[in-house]
Design a protein around this motif. Sequence first.
Motif, short mmCIF file in Angstrom:
data_model
loop_
_atom_site.label_atom_id
_atom_site.label_comp_id
_atom_site.label_asym_id
_atom_site.label_seq_id
_atom_site.Cartn_x
_atom_site.Cartn_y
_atom_site.Cartn_z
N LEU A 149 13.60 -8.23 -4.36
CA LEU A 149 12.47 -8.16 -4.78
C LEU A 149 11.53 -7.02 -4.46
CD1 LEU A 149 9.51 -9.62 -5.62
CD2 LEU A 149 9.36 -9.95 -2.88
N LEU A 150 11.91 -6.31 -3.34
CA LEU A 150 11.32 -5.12 -2.91
C LEU A 150 11.98 -3.80 -3.93
CD1 LEU A 150 11.29 -5.49 0.83
CD2 LEU A 150 9.26 -5.70 -0.98
N ARG A 151 13.50 -3.95 -4.08
CA ARG A 151 14.14 -2.92 -4.92
C ARG A 151 13.65 -2.81 -6.30
NH1 ARG A 151 15.61 1.29 -3.63
NH2 ARG A 151 17.70 1.44 -4.75
N VAL A 211 14.09 0.59 1.31
CA VAL A 211 13.55 -0.59 2.26
C VAL A 211 13.79 0.04 3.53
CG1 VAL A 211 13.86 -2.90 2.97
CG2 VAL A 211 13.66 -2.25 0.64
N VAL A 212 12.91 0.05 4.66
CA VAL A 212 13.32 0.69 5.79
C VAL A 212 13.21 -0.34 6.82
CG1 VAL A 212 12.76 3.15 5.50
CG2 VAL A 212 10.94 1.74 6.23
N ALA A 213 12.46 -1.48 6.66
CA ALA A 213 12.45 -2.55 7.63
C ALA A 213 12.25 -3.81 6.82
CB ALA A 213 11.29 -2.42 8.52
N LEU A 214 12.85 -4.97 7.17
CA LEU A 214 12.57 -6.29 6.59
C LEU A 214 12.93 -7.35 7.48
CD1 LEU A 214 12.22 -8.00 4.15
CD2 LEU A 214 14.87 -7.81 3.32
N SER A 215 12.13 -8.18 7.76
CA SER A 215 12.35 -9.39 8.75
C SER A 215 11.85 -10.76 7.82
CB SER A 215 11.62 -9.13 10.01
OG SER A 215 10.28 -9.25 9.76
N LEU A 216 12.50 -11.54 8.18
CA LEU A 216 12.14 -12.95 7.67
C LEU A 216 12.35 -13.88 8.74
CD1 LEU A 216 14.09 -13.33 4.48
CD2 LEU A 216 11.47 -13.36 4.59
N ARG A 217 11.59 -15.11 8.95
CA ARG A 217 11.60 -16.23 10.18
C ARG A 217 11.65 -17.24 9.18
NH1 ARG A 217 7.80 -12.76 10.70
NH2 ARG A 217 6.05 -14.06 10.17
N ASP A 256 3.68 -1.10 3.80
CA ASP A 256 3.66 -2.50 4.26
C ASP A 256 3.44 -3.65 3.66
OD1 ASP A 256 4.69 -0.86 6.82
OD2 ASP A 256 2.41 -0.54 7.12
N VAL A 257 4.22 -4.72 3.65
CA VAL A 257 3.77 -6.16 2.92
C VAL A 257 4.35 -7.06 3.61
CG1 VAL A 257 4.66 -4.83 0.80
CG2 VAL A 257 6.55 -6.16 1.90
N THR A 287 7.86 -9.85 6.86
CA THR A 287 7.27 -8.63 6.67
C THR A 287 8.31 -7.28 6.03
OG1 THR A 287 7.76 -7.84 8.94
CG2 THR A 287 5.69 -8.98 8.28
N ALA A 288 7.93 -6.39 5.65
CA ALA A 288 8.84 -5.51 5.18
C ALA A 288 7.82 -4.18 5.10
CB ALA A 288 9.50 -5.74 3.86
N THR A 289 8.78 -3.00 5.06
CA THR A 289 8.44 -1.54 5.01
C THR A 289 9.11 -0.83 4.12
OG1 THR A 289 7.34 -1.54 7.24
CG2 THR A 289 7.67 0.56 6.01
N VAL A 290 8.58 -0.28 2.97
CA VAL A 290 9.42 0.56 1.99
C VAL A 290 8.69 1.88 1.93
CG1 VAL A 290 9.66 0.75 -0.39
CG2 VAL A 290 9.65 -1.69 0.63
N THR A 291 9.65 2.95 1.88
CA THR A 291 9.24 4.37 1.71
C THR A 291 9.02 4.68 0.27
OG1 THR A 291 10.56 4.91 3.65
CG2 THR A 291 9.89 6.72 1.88
N LEU A 292 8.22 4.95 -0.17
CA LEU A 292 7.91 5.29 -1.61
C LEU A 292 8.62 6.59 -2.04
CD1 LEU A 292 4.04 4.58 -2.06
CD2 LEU A 292 6.31 3.01 -2.64
N PRO A 293 9.12 6.65 -3.46
CA PRO A 293 9.64 8.00 -3.69
C PRO A 293 9.00 9.25 -3.92
CG PRO A 293 9.12 6.36 -5.63
CD PRO A 293 8.75 5.70 -4.40
N GLY A 294 9.56 10.21 -3.36
CA GLY A 294 8.78 11.45 -3.23
C GLY A 294 8.16 11.70 -1.82
#
Length: 138
Positions: free
Chosen positions: A67-69, A77-83, A113-114, A130-137
């Motif tokens: 989904l994030l990609r 994607v630098v972090a991703l967690s699910l419970r 952050d999402v 939750t997840a954290t994504v680094t944006l391009p550039g």
Amino acid sequence: MNASTEVTVGDRISTGPRRTGYPEWNRFAAVNDEFVPIHMDDEEGRRAGYPGSIAMGRLLWSYAHRLLRDWQPEGRVVALSLRFRGPVLRDAPFELRATVTGVREQQGERLVDVDLSIEDEAGSVLAPGTATVTLPGS
């Protein structure tokens, strides 16, 4: 999903409704050596206390990653967690959703952050995360 570096708090991301079942589970299990009986046999799932066979947690985690990609194909994607709180059952409709909760700069990178979730057809959250994504550039 439109990929963009213009991201603001409150933006929503969704896969739309989807289903998963034995064809997807078999491919995933073959690659990951995860032929666990509760994922492959309804009776084993019932013995474990579920209504039938259930999706693999790592497969659902990979759907969240996807989904994030798809949303930011040039991002990372630098972090991703699910419970996991409830099972995704074979062939039952579910949806992955995410909402941007923060956009920040950290050590020269622009991070998003999402909050995300896997929800069943009734809207019950089966797996918050939750997840954290680094944006391009960045």
